[in-house]
Scaffold this motif. Structure first.
Motif, PDB file in Angstrom:
ATOM      1  N   LEU A  21      -9.964  59.652 115.250  1.00 46.30           N
ATOM      2  CA  LEU A  21     -10.577  58.330 115.427  1.00 46.30           C
ATOM      3  C   LEU A  21      -9.590  57.287 115.944  1.00 46.30           C
ATOM      4  CD1 LEU A  21     -12.694  58.040 112.141  1.00 46.30           C
ATOM      5  CD2 LEU A  21     -13.500  58.616 114.429  1.00 46.30           C
ATOM      6  N   ASN A  22      -8.340  57.706 116.190  1.00 53.43           N
ATOM      7  CA  ASN A  22      -7.267  56.768 116.558  1.00 53.43           C
ATOM      8  C   ASN A  22      -7.114  55.680 115.500  1.00 53.43           C
ATOM      9  OD1 ASN A  22      -6.481  58.019 118.985  1.00 53.43           O
ATOM     10  ND2 ASN A  22      -8.209  57.070 120.043  1.00 53.43           N
ATOM     11  N   ALA A  23      -7.243  56.086 114.243  1.00 49.24           N
ATOM     12  CA  ALA A  23      -7.175  55.132 113.132  1.00 49.24           C
ATOM     13  C   ALA A  23      -6.081  55.491 112.131  1.00 49.24           C
ATOM     14  CB  ALA A  23      -8.525  55.081 112.422  1.00 49.24           C
ATOM     15  N   ALA A  24      -5.168  56.389 112.489  1.00 48.35           N
ATOM     16  CA  ALA A  24      -4.137  56.836 111.547  1.00 48.35           C
ATOM     17  C   ALA A  24      -3.272  55.668 111.064  1.00 48.35           C
ATOM     18  CB  ALA A  24      -3.276  57.927 112.162  1.00 48.35           C
ATOM     19  N   ASP A  25      -2.921  54.758 111.969  1.00 52.16           N
ATOM     20  CA  ASP A  25      -2.087  53.608 111.578  1.00 52.16           C
ATOM     21  C   ASP A  25      -2.809  52.745 110.552  1.00 52.16           C
ATOM     22  OD1 ASP A  25      -0.287  54.540 113.467  1.00 52.16           O
ATOM     23  OD2 ASP A  25      -0.803  53.030 114.960  1.00 52.16           O
ATOM     24  N   ALA A  26      -4.087  52.482 110.801  1.00 55.64           N
ATOM     25  CA  ALA A  26      -4.874  51.645 109.890  1.00 55.64           C
ATOM     26  C   ALA A  26      -5.058  52.329 108.544  1.00 55.64           C
ATOM     27  CB  ALA A  26      -6.237  51.328 110.505  1.00 55.64           C
ATOM     28  N   VAL A  27      -5.317  53.631 108.553  1.00 56.81           N
ATOM     29  CA  VAL A  27      -5.496  54.361 107.294  1.00 56.81           C
ATOM     30  C   VAL A  27      -4.183  54.382 106.514  1.00 56.81           C
ATOM     31  CG1 VAL A  27      -6.061  56.597 106.239  1.00 56.81           C
ATOM     32  CG2 VAL A  27      -7.447  55.723 108.135  1.00 56.81           C
ATOM     33  N   TYR A  28      -3.070  54.520 107.210  1.00 56.71           N
ATOM     34  CA  TYR A  28      -1.762  54.496 106.550  1.00 56.71           C
ATOM     35  C   TYR A  28      -1.553  53.174 105.819  1.00 56.71           C
ATOM     36  CZ  TYR A  28       3.333  54.511 106.037  1.00 56.71           C
ATOM     37  OH  TYR A  28       4.615  54.432 105.542  1.00 56.71           O
ATOM     38  N   GLU A  29      -1.850  52.079 106.481  1.00 55.87           N
ATOM     39  CA  GLU A  29      -1.708  50.761 105.842  1.00 55.87           C
ATOM     40  C   GLU A  29      -2.639  50.642 104.629  1.00 55.87           C
ATOM     41  OE1 GLU A  29       0.680  48.557 106.446  1.00 55.87           O
ATOM     42  OE2 GLU A  29       1.414  49.933 107.978  1.00 55.87           O
ATOM     43  N   LYS A  30      -3.839  51.182 104.747  1.00 53.83           N
ATOM     44  CA  LYS A  30      -4.791  51.138 103.629  1.00 53.83           C
ATOM     45  C   LYS A  30      -4.323  52.009 102.468  1.00 53.83           C
ATOM     46  CE  LYS A  30      -8.446  49.787 106.678  1.00 53.83           C
ATOM     47  NZ  LYS A  30      -9.551  50.119 107.501  1.00 53.83           N
ATOM     48  N   MET A  31      -3.713  53.132 102.784  1.00 57.35           N
ATOM     49  CA  MET A  31      -3.184  54.005 101.731  1.00 57.35           C
ATOM     50  C   MET A  31      -2.043  53.302 100.982  1.00 57.35           C
ATOM     51  SD  MET A  31      -4.769  56.887 101.485  1.00 57.35           S
ATOM     52  CE  MET A  31      -5.673  58.136 102.372  1.00 57.35           C
ATOM     53  N   LYS A  32      -1.216  52.552 101.695  1.00 59.22           N
ATOM     54  CA  LYS A  32      -0.153  51.801 101.033  1.00 59.22           C
ATOM     55  C   LYS A  32      -0.737  50.723 100.129  1.00 59.22           C
ATOM     56  CE  LYS A  32       2.441  50.599 104.542  1.00 59.22           C
ATOM     57  NZ  LYS A  32       3.549  50.171 105.408  1.00 59.22           N
ATOM     58  N   LEU A  33      -1.777  50.047 100.602  1.00 62.69           N
ATOM     59  CA  LEU A  33      -2.441  49.029  99.779  1.00 62.69           C
ATOM     60  C   LEU A  33      -3.078  49.667  98.547  1.00 62.69           C
ATOM     61  CD1 LEU A  33      -4.242  46.758 102.380  1.00 62.69           C
ATOM     62  CD2 LEU A  33      -2.478  46.064 100.762  1.00 62.69           C
ATOM     63  N   PHE A  34      -3.727  50.806  98.760  1.00 60.00           N
ATOM     64  CA  PHE A  34      -4.364  51.498  97.637  1.00 60.00           C
ATOM     65  C   PHE A  34      -3.322  51.863  96.589  1.00 60.00           C
ATOM     66  CE2 PHE A  34      -5.477  55.305  95.327  1.00 60.00           C
ATOM     67  CZ  PHE A  34      -6.694  54.931  94.779  1.00 60.00           C
ATOM     68  N   GLU A  35      -2.202  52.442  97.014  1.00 59.45           N
ATOM     69  CA  GLU A  35      -1.155  52.838  96.064  1.00 59.45           C
ATOM     70  C   GLU A  35      -0.666  51.636  95.263  1.00 59.45           C
ATOM     71  OE1 GLU A  35       3.374  54.589  95.968  1.00 59.45           O
ATOM     72  OE2 GLU A  35       2.411  54.254  97.889  1.00 59.45           O
ATOM     73  N   LYS A  36      -0.425  50.527  95.944  1.00 56.92           N
ATOM     74  CA  LYS A  36       0.043  49.310  95.276  1.00 56.92           C
ATOM     75  C   LYS A  36      -0.978  48.838  94.236  1.00 56.92           C
ATOM     76  CE  LYS A  36       1.348  44.567  96.385  1.00 56.92           C
ATOM     77  NZ  LYS A  36       1.423  43.559  97.436  1.00 56.92           N
ATOM     78  N   ASN A  37      -2.253  48.816  94.615  1.00 60.26           N
ATOM     79  CA  ASN A  37      -3.299  48.370  93.695  1.00 60.26           C
ATOM     80  C   ASN A  37      -3.555  49.375  92.576  1.00 60.26           C
ATOM     81  OD1 ASN A  37      -3.660  45.962  95.060  1.00 60.26           O
ATOM     82  ND2 ASN A  37      -5.193  46.819  96.421  1.00 60.26           N
ATOM     83  N   TYR A  38      -3.416  50.646  92.878  1.00 60.22           N
ATOM     84  CA  TYR A  38      -3.614  51.693  91.874  1.00 60.22           C
ATOM     85  C   TYR A  38      -2.578  51.562  90.759  1.00 60.22           C
ATOM     86  CZ  TYR A  38      -4.778  56.385  90.146  1.00 60.22           C
ATOM     87  OH  TYR A  38      -5.189  57.449  89.376  1.00 60.22           O
ATOM     88  N   ILE A  39      -1.336  51.282  91.161  1.00 61.81           N
ATOM     89  CA  ILE A  39      -0.260  51.094  90.179  1.00 61.81           C
ATOM     90  C   ILE A  39      -0.479  49.804  89.389  1.00 61.81           C
ATOM     91  CG2 ILE A  39       2.210  50.613  89.943  1.00 61.81           C
ATOM     92  CD1 ILE A  39       2.591  52.495  92.392  1.00 61.81           C
ATOM     93  N   ALA A  40      -0.926  48.753  90.059  1.00 64.12           N
ATOM     94  CA  ALA A  40      -1.131  47.450  89.413  1.00 64.12           C
ATOM     95  C   ALA A  40      -2.304  47.448  88.439  1.00 64.12           C
ATOM     96  CB  ALA A  40      -1.332  46.367  90.465  1.00 64.12           C
ATOM     97  N   HIS A  41      -3.247  48.373  88.623  1.00 67.87           N
ATOM     98  CA  HIS A  41      -4.451  48.408  87.786  1.00 67.87           C
ATOM     99  C   HIS A  41      -4.632  49.800  87.165  1.00 67.87           C
ATOM    100  CE1 HIS A  41      -5.499  44.507  89.401  1.00 67.87           C
ATOM    101  NE2 HIS A  41      -5.286  44.985  90.605  1.00 67.87           N
ATOM    102  N   PRO A  42      -3.968  50.070  86.046  1.00 72.15           N
ATOM    103  CA  PRO A  42      -4.030  51.394  85.423  1.00 72.15           C
ATOM    104  C   PRO A  42      -5.451  51.806  84.994  1.00 72.15           C
ATOM    105  CG  PRO A  42      -2.441  49.982  84.282  1.00 72.15           C
ATOM    106  CD  PRO A  42      -3.088  49.169  85.335  1.00 72.15           C
ATOM    107  N   ASP A  43      -6.327  50.840  84.805  1.00 70.07           N
ATOM    108  CA  ASP A  43      -7.692  51.175  84.405  1.00 70.07           C
ATOM    109  C   ASP A  43      -8.482  51.827  85.542  1.00 70.07           C
ATOM    110  OD1 ASP A  43      -7.277  50.230  81.869  1.00 70.07           O
ATOM    111  OD2 ASP A  43      -8.077  48.238  82.305  1.00 70.07           O
ATOM    112  N   LEU A  44      -7.989  51.726  86.748  1.00 68.48           N
ATOM    113  CA  LEU A  44      -8.669  52.338  87.888  1.00 68.48           C
ATOM    114  C   LEU A  44      -8.767  53.847  87.715  1.00 68.48           C
ATOM    115  CD1 LEU A  44      -9.960  52.118  90.689  1.00 68.48           C
ATOM    116  CD2 LEU A  44      -7.656  52.111  91.667  1.00 68.48           C
ATOM    117  N   GLN A  45      -7.673  54.482  87.304  1.00 65.14           N
ATOM    118  CA  GLN A  45      -7.710  55.934  87.107  1.00 65.14           C
ATOM    119  C   GLN A  45      -8.677  56.307  85.986  1.00 65.14           C
ATOM    120  OE1 GLN A  45      -4.009  57.900  86.126  1.00 65.14           O
ATOM    121  NE2 GLN A  45      -4.875  59.906  86.539  1.00 65.14           N
ATOM    122  N   LYS A  46      -8.671  55.553  84.914  1.00 64.50           N
ATOM    123  CA  LYS A  46      -9.595  55.822  83.805  1.00 64.50           C
ATOM    124  C   LYS A  46     -11.041  55.736  84.276  1.00 64.50           C
ATOM    125  CE  LYS A  46      -6.478  54.018  80.298  1.00 64.50           C
ATOM    126  NZ  LYS A  46      -6.219  52.898  79.406  1.00 64.50           N
ATOM    127  N   ALA A  47     -11.333  54.737  85.089  1.00 65.28           N
ATOM    128  CA  ALA A  47     -12.700  54.569  85.592  1.00 65.28           C
ATOM    129  C   ALA A  47     -13.095  55.738  86.493  1.00 65.28           C
ATOM    130  CB  ALA A  47     -12.826  53.256  86.347  1.00 65.28           C
TER     131      ALA A  47
END
Length: 182
Positions: A21-47
């Motif tokens: 889809l020529n979207a690898a760069d955008a997905v990479y940035e989103k994965m970095k954001l997800f990781e940051k938010n996942y660490i910041a919100h431990p309840d996300l994994q529980k949910a």
């Protein structure tokens, strides 16, 4: 099945699809954001592990976890995980995707851990030093960890230079026979 194998397979699939889809760069940035938010919100994994949460709710949760518009490649990757009941591996897949992306794009990750915030001038000097010693694209990450007391830990790819005061204290305690020092 091995968690690392699962993460690698799904991350590779999402990476290939994002490339199509020529979207690898955008997905990479989103994965970095997800990781940051996942660490910041431990309840996300529980949910995500809650069996009472519907697949649609899990998709919404994972879509909003990045904090921006997810895009088609990201959404399709999430749906694939949920459909195959792999949402428990989402962080591992996210980390593996980043690793695959960096390898494919010649990016090396440099992590600097210090006991306190560094000035912009000091960070610029460290960045310049690292840039002089590699021809790869560099992605810098700075983390503050007061437990190292002083000094720094520099991680470049899989190599690490530990020049922290905590390491020195541990080495001294071993040298003098204080084995119970933590």
């Amino acid at each position: 099945m091995d968690e690392g194998l699962i993460a690698r397979r799904y991350a590779k699939a999402v990476f290939r699809y994002a490339q199509e889809l020529n979207a690898a760069d955008a997905v990479y940035e989103k994965m970095k954001l997800f990781e940051k938010n996942y660490i910041a919100h431990p309840d996300l994994q529980k949910a995500l592990l809650n069996p009472l949460l519907s697949p649609e709710d899990k998709e919404m949760l994972l879509s909003t976890a990045i904090g921006i518009e997810p895009g088609e490649a990201y959404i399709k990757g999430i749906r694939l995980l949920i459909r195959n009941h792999r949402e428990m591996y989402v962080r591992s897949i996210c980390l593996m995707f980043q690793k695959i992306y960096r390898a494919a794009n010649g990016i090396i990750r440099v992590k600097i851990i210090t006991a306190m915030e560094l000035s912009d001038e000091t960070m610029d000097k460290i960045k310049e030093f690292v840039r002089r010693h590699t021809d790869k694209t560099i992605e810098f990450v700075h983390k503050v960890d007061p437990s190292i007391i002083g000094g720094f830990i520099l991680q470049i790819g899989s190599r690490q230079l530990d020049a922290s005061l905590m390491k020195e204290l541990k080495e001294m305690s071993l040298q003098f026979g204080f084995l119970d020092y933590k």
